[in-house]
Design an enzyme around this catalytic site. Sequence first.
Site, mmCIF file in Angstrom:
data_model
loop_
_atom_site.group_PDB
_atom_site.id
_atom_site.type_symbol
_atom_site.label_atom_id
_atom_site.label_comp_id
_atom_site.label_asym_id
_atom_site.label_seq_id
_atom_site.Cartn_x
_atom_site.Cartn_y
_atom_site.Cartn_z
ATOM 1 N N CYS A 68 -12.890 -10.922 0.277
ATOM 2 C CA CYS A 68 -12.780 -10.280 -0.910
ATOM 3 C C CYS A 68 -12.158 -10.800 -1.813
ATOM 4 O O CYS A 68 -11.830 -10.878 -3.369
ATOM 5 C CB CYS A 68 -12.381 -8.929 -1.011
ATOM 6 S SG CYS A 68 -11.028 -8.970 -0.109
ATOM 7 N N GLU A 119 -10.113 -0.459 -2.557
ATOM 8 C CA GLU A 119 -10.542 -2.241 -2.364
ATOM 9 C C GLU A 119 -12.524 -2.934 -3.100
ATOM 10 O O GLU A 119 -12.808 -2.365 -1.800
ATOM 11 C CB GLU A 119 -10.189 -2.896 -1.965
ATOM 12 C CG GLU A 119 -9.463 -4.233 -2.244
ATOM 13 C CD GLU A 119 -10.402 -5.317 -1.321
ATOM 14 O OE1 GLU A 119 -11.730 -5.980 -1.839
ATOM 15 O OE2 GLU A 119 -10.497 -5.582 -0.633
#
Length: 530
Positions: free
Chosen positions: A302, A265
């Site tokens: 994020c 990720e």
Amino acid sequence: MAIEGKNVIGFGSTGEGTYTFRAYNPTLGAEVDPEFHEASPEEVERTMQLAEQAFHIYRKMPAAKRADFLERAAEEIENTGEALIERCQVETALPEARLIGERGRTVGQIRMFADLIREGSWVDARIDQADPEREPLPKPDTRLTQMPVGPVVVFGASNFPLAFSVAGGDTASALAAGCSVVVKAHRSHPGSGELVGRAVQKAAEATGMPEGVFAVLHGRGRKVGEALVKHPATKAVGFTGSQAGGRALFDLAAARPEPIPVYAEMGSLNPVFVLPGALAERGEAIADGLMQSVTLGGGQFCTNPGLVLGLEGADLDRFLETASGLFAEVAPATMLNAGICEAYHAGVTTLEGASDVQVVNKSDTAPDPGRTEAEAFVFSTDVETFLGNPDLNHEVFGPSTLVVTCGSKADMERVARGLEGHLTATLHGTEADMADHQELISILEQKVGRLLFNGFPTGVEVCSSMHHGGPYPATTDGRSTSVGTAAIFRFCRLVCYQNFPQNALPAELQDANPLGIWRLVDNKRTRDTI
């Protein structure tokens, strides 16, 4: 529990490596004791040998025993008490309340996976019974289930020292699947990692797990991580971090004689589309929510919304005016480490110097370099400038966002079509807006892993229906999630048994269904015996 600065291997700890490093206190701008020993090549090899040996025992243990281990690990992490929170604060500058909440999330997701495997239906057992009378050929008996892939290497994340690190979601889902786990601790919070690692180690020993089912290794650079990914015993990798780091691991894993999956990720712009009706009705409230989301945790999530799009006009002008005042009031934030702070300042410097990009406003207070601080920024530009400058389409990890003025609905759709893969996209709108922007929604469905309506993407609910992923470059595999119970499938593979005798089948595939799980038998969902 004193921090030793050693690697957590087997049921002990070692510090044989020649190279050492210290953690960094971003608030003070100084290193802190003790020294941490980078894992030596011999320690890496010993760790992986133990992990491989443990895997063959651990994968065959009843799910109930693995669940006991996970539950005990959650308990032992809670038992670290104030020592873990205090060390985390020193190493990350994150506030106490945030860290207490993150520890709660960490143990909560571990227990979620324990519940999942204790119930057992997650394996999606499928049985098609034989039909020897079928013409022209007899039908065989086939039975399908999930199996763990093998030892998994997990890389700790810089921005979540607990929930995405040593005992975070990657570790919890891999252990739940039946894999042994070796964690490469993040060098920004090695003390926190050691404390959590020793808690999990204690739980493994107390619940009778095989030695080597879990380990934590330290490293100041790339050497240890690369050795772990290249080791032939490693069968999968979990990573949360930068695109450069994730892609490097992905390429390294693909170049192995036996390529393995890397579930990385790697970040996201998380675009926010403010549609006309919502902009007119509550533009000022949306600007306030945007500021709070962009600056939450110093912008170091994020899911931070780094791109905003709206239609030009008086309503967007008021939105920008409100945002300008709000961002000016934001105090500079101490960043997680010096590297992130330097990268953020380089990113905003690029935006400041870009042609036809304006600084709407920034924090009134100047940042203190001695405290690793960064100010908040809100930028603006027009749609043609955005589409013509690839630098504007890159994540700036920190408390900044870019507002793009669009001339029409078609402009919004053009921007959406040109987007790379992202974790999330948000639409602020009325019911009429949503009806009028179906094509935009359709485009975004192909670009992101999570679509939000009238909210903000920061804050990822840990639950079975959550998807935290997205098309490349948000992740290396947009089909997978790193949050929620579906994360377990990253570390499994399908195995089919054909015409096997009952006593040689896994329990979940036996006629008697001794585990009492839900199964698909001859295309009908049931918990009945056969």
